[in-house]
Design a protein around this motif. Structure first.
Motif, PDB file in Angstrom:
ATOM      1  N   GLU A 197     -45.237 -50.032 -48.314  1.00 38.15           N
ATOM      2  CA  GLU A 197     -46.650 -50.031 -47.941  1.00 38.15           C
ATOM      3  C   GLU A 197     -46.844 -50.458 -46.491  1.00 38.15           C
ATOM      4  O   GLU A 197     -47.686 -49.899 -45.771  1.00 38.15           O
ATOM      5  N   ASN A 198     -46.075 -51.427 -46.039  1.00 38.44           N
ATOM      6  CA  ASN A 198     -46.163 -51.850 -44.645  1.00 38.44           C
ATOM      7  C   ASN A 198     -45.798 -50.711 -43.704  1.00 38.44           C
ATOM      8  O   ASN A 198     -46.483 -50.471 -42.698  1.00 38.44           O
ATOM      9  N   LEU A 199     -44.750 -49.992 -44.019  1.00 38.39           N
ATOM     10  CA  LEU A 199     -44.307 -48.895 -43.164  1.00 38.39           C
ATOM     11  C   LEU A 199     -45.306 -47.742 -43.185  1.00 38.39           C
ATOM     12  O   LEU A 199     -45.580 -47.124 -42.142  1.00 38.39           O
ATOM     13  N   LEU A 200     -45.860 -47.447 -44.346  1.00 35.56           N
ATOM     14  CA  LEU A 200     -46.855 -46.379 -44.438  1.00 35.56           C
ATOM     15  C   LEU A 200     -48.091 -46.713 -43.602  1.00 35.56           C
ATOM     16  O   LEU A 200     -48.621 -45.857 -42.874  1.00 35.56           O
ATOM     17  N   LEU A 201     -48.554 -47.961 -43.689  1.00 37.54           N
ATOM     18  CA  LEU A 201     -49.713 -48.372 -42.914  1.00 37.54           C
ATOM     19  C   LEU A 201     -49.431 -48.286 -41.422  1.00 37.54           C
ATOM     20  O   LEU A 201     -50.266 -47.782 -40.644  1.00 37.54           O
ATOM     21  N   GLN A 202     -48.262 -48.740 -41.011  1.00 38.87           N
ATOM     22  CA  GLN A 202     -47.907 -48.679 -39.593  1.00 38.87           C
ATOM     23  C   GLN A 202     -47.900 -47.238 -39.107  1.00 38.87           C
ATOM     24  O   GLN A 202     -48.396 -46.932 -38.012  1.00 38.87           O
ATOM     25  N   ARG A 250     -49.106 -38.580 -40.885  1.00 43.64           N
ATOM     26  CA  ARG A 250     -49.699 -38.282 -42.173  1.00 43.64           C
ATOM     27  C   ARG A 250     -48.760 -37.425 -43.024  1.00 43.64           C
ATOM     28  O   ARG A 250     -47.821 -36.829 -42.519  1.00 43.64           O
ATOM     29  N   GLY A 251     -49.053 -37.402 -44.305  1.00 41.09           N
ATOM     30  CA  GLY A 251     -48.413 -36.462 -45.225  1.00 41.09           C
ATOM     31  C   GLY A 251     -46.907 -36.565 -45.306  1.00 41.09           C
ATOM     32  O   GLY A 251     -46.317 -37.652 -45.251  1.00 41.09           O
ATOM     33  N   ALA A 252     -46.278 -35.379 -45.440  1.00 42.67           N
ATOM     34  CA  ALA A 252     -44.837 -35.315 -45.653  1.00 42.67           C
ATOM     35  C   ALA A 252     -44.060 -35.888 -44.472  1.00 42.67           C
ATOM     36  O   ALA A 252     -42.999 -36.486 -44.648  1.00 42.67           O
ATOM     37  N   ARG A 253     -44.614 -35.722 -43.271  1.00 44.13           N
ATOM     38  CA  ARG A 253     -43.934 -36.253 -42.082  1.00 44.13           C
ATOM     39  C   ARG A 253     -43.831 -37.764 -42.154  1.00 44.13           C
ATOM     40  O   ARG A 253     -42.787 -38.351 -41.861  1.00 44.13           O
ATOM     41  N   LEU A 254     -44.923 -38.413 -42.561  1.00 43.82           N
ATOM     42  CA  LEU A 254     -44.925 -39.868 -42.680  1.00 43.82           C
ATOM     43  C   LEU A 254     -44.010 -40.326 -43.803  1.00 43.82           C
ATOM     44  O   LEU A 254     -43.217 -41.268 -43.633  1.00 43.82           O
ATOM     45  N   THR A 255     -44.093 -39.663 -44.951  1.00 46.51           N
ATOM     46  CA  THR A 255     -43.260 -40.044 -46.095  1.00 46.51           C
ATOM     47  C   THR A 255     -41.775 -39.955 -45.757  1.00 46.51           C
ATOM     48  O   THR A 255     -40.989 -40.853 -46.091  1.00 46.51           O
ATOM     49  N   VAL A 287     -38.156 -54.621 -37.431  1.00 50.20           N
ATOM     50  CA  VAL A 287     -37.609 -53.628 -36.500  1.00 50.20           C
ATOM     51  C   VAL A 287     -37.994 -52.224 -36.952  1.00 50.20           C
ATOM     52  O   VAL A 287     -38.379 -51.374 -36.128  1.00 50.20           O
ATOM     53  N   ALA A 288     -37.912 -51.975 -38.255  1.00 51.01           N
ATOM     54  CA  ALA A 288     -38.308 -50.664 -38.774  1.00 51.01           C
ATOM     55  C   ALA A 288     -39.773 -50.364 -38.452  1.00 51.01           C
ATOM     56  O   ALA A 288     -40.126 -49.241 -38.072  1.00 51.01           O
ATOM     57  N   LEU A 289     -40.644 -51.364 -38.577  1.00 45.02           N
ATOM     58  CA  LEU A 289     -42.057 -51.186 -38.252  1.00 45.02           C
ATOM     59  C   LEU A 289     -42.240 -50.802 -36.786  1.00 45.02           C
ATOM     60  O   LEU A 289     -43.108 -50.000 -36.444  1.00 45.02           O
ATOM     61  N   GLY A 290     -41.418 -51.382 -35.922  1.00 44.44           N
ATOM     62  CA  GLY A 290     -41.522 -51.070 -34.502  1.00 44.44           C
ATOM     63  C   GLY A 290     -41.022 -49.685 -34.140  1.00 44.44           C
ATOM     64  O   GLY A 290     -41.294 -49.194 -33.036  1.00 44.44           O
ATOM     65  N   LEU A 291     -40.314 -49.049 -35.083  1.00 45.84           N
ATOM     66  CA  LEU A 291     -39.706 -47.740 -34.794  1.00 45.84           C
ATOM     67  C   LEU A 291     -40.398 -46.578 -35.487  1.00 45.84           C
ATOM     68  O   LEU A 291     -40.017 -45.419 -35.269  1.00 45.84           O
ATOM     69  N   VAL A 292     -41.398 -46.859 -36.319  1.00 46.30           N
ATOM     70  CA  VAL A 292     -42.017 -45.805 -37.136  1.00 46.30           C
ATOM     71  C   VAL A 292     -42.433 -44.607 -36.293  1.00 46.30           C
ATOM     72  O   VAL A 292     -42.195 -43.450 -36.652  1.00 46.30           O
ATOM     73  N   HIS A 293     -43.062 -44.848 -35.147  1.00 47.05           N
ATOM     74  CA  HIS A 293     -43.626 -43.766 -34.339  1.00 47.05           C
ATOM     75  C   HIS A 293     -42.675 -43.268 -33.258  1.00 47.05           C
ATOM     76  O   HIS A 293     -43.089 -42.535 -32.353  1.00 47.05           O
TER      77      HIS A 293
END
Length: 333
Positions: A100-105, A112-117, A150-156
């Motif tokens: 949930e944290n990663l999805l929100l970030q 969005r969508g499949a790209r985010l998942t 670290v994963a949160l900082g790399l999401v985008h």
């Protein structure tokens, strides 16, 4: 052939906090793209203030800075889209799950969508968090929380990733694991990592180039090996039974400096340090001078140059002594 512009560039940054506390005193640095750059300094040296300015969380009193080609004062929104930040304290929601944290970030950055998942699952797998993805973050160990940060900082997929003291508070096993992960991140094509640390070994192991920060200034910069190579020969350290008085200390330093091959003699309380062309040859001469001057040696060590020696040379004090001074004690943050 054109040279790529710096990933990060700061020029003459100054920052003073209430109470006339000088955090930055003309700090300048340049970070090449695609490298791991270490800001090494004791607590209170100004590292975190530098990161706050570079990540648009604080404004300097004077000076300028660009990150990923964007001016941090004129275009802070562009800077924020180009960077990832892992602060000293976790930014994850402890009640929400890791997924949930990663999805929100990701949503905050427009995914969005499949790209985010797909991106979230990629990061969960990469940071060995897939099995814990459905658990609240408050149930994670310290090492797991830092990996999630670290994963949160790399999401985008940022161009520049700031890691502010990423291993502080971790046990030795978790710290080693984080070092290995940062080493793998360094292989990501195009990613620039700015790492702040007060661990000498961490900077030596991870950073391709380092800037040593002391009292809000960069006192020297270069590769870890290059900076150590500037200190020719060996380091001789002597622990004395008793600290000499001011006059005796000057006489002792002068007497030692008269020997060929011995230089950069410093005395700090009971600790005597000197540079020597050949440490093994220098030790008998050092002990003879000590005996002649009435100073007794409790122990003697000879070692190759370290980043601690580099810090001593450029800052005028041992790293451990500087790191023991509380932050804001008349100096930087």
């Amino acid at each position: 052939m054109s040279t790529a512009p710096p990933a990060v560039e700061a020029s003459a940054l100054t920052k003073t906090y209430p109470g006339k506390v000088t955090a930055l005193d003309g700090l300048s640095l340049t970070v090449r793209p695609g490298t791991v750059f270490g800001l090494l300094g004791p607590n209170g040296a100004g590292k975190s203030t530098t990161v706050k300015i570079l990540t648009t969380l604080a404004r300097p009193d004077s000076g300028s800075a660009t990150v990923a080609g964007h001016d941090v004062l004129r275009h802070p929104d562009r800077v924020r889209r180009a960077i990832g930040v892992v602060a000293q304290r976790s930014g994850a929601d402890p009640v929400a799950t890791g997924r949930e944290n990663l999805l929100l970030q990701g949503r905050l950055y427009g995914l969005r969508g499949a790209r985010l998942t797909a991106r979230v699952q990629e990061l969960l797998d990469r940071f060995a968090l897939a099995d814990a993805a459905a658990r609240p973050v408050k149930t994670y160990s310290g090492g797991m929380q830092r990996r999630l940060d670290v994963a949160l900082g790399l999401v985008h997929r940022p161009e520049v990733l700031f890691l502010d003291e990423p291993t502080t508070g971790l046990d030795p096993e978790a710290r080693t694991a984080m070092w290995e992960e940062i080493g793998r991140l360094a292989g990501d094509e195009g990613l620039t990592i700015v790492l702040t640390t007060h661990y000498l070994e961490e900077a030596d192991r991870l950073a391709e180039r380092i800037a040593i920060v002391d009292r809000g200034r960069v006192v020297t910069t270069g590769t870890p090996d290059g900076l150590k190579a500037e200190l020719r020969g060996d380091t001789v350290q002597v622990e004395l039974y008793e600290a000499p008085g001011e006059v005796d200390a000057r006489l002792l330093a002068t007497a030692l400096g008269e020997f060929a091959g011995i230089r950069e003699v410093t005395l700090d309380g009971r600790r005597l340090s000197a540079r020597a062309d050949d440490g093994g040859v220098a030790v008998p001469a050092v002990l003879a001078v000590l005996q002649r001057e009435g100073a007794r040696a409790a122990s003697v060590t000879v070692a190759r140059p370290s980043l601690d020696d580099v810090y001593l040379r450029h800052a005028g004090r041992r790293f451990a002594d500087a790191d023991s001074v509380p932050a804001l004690a008349g100096g930087a943050r």
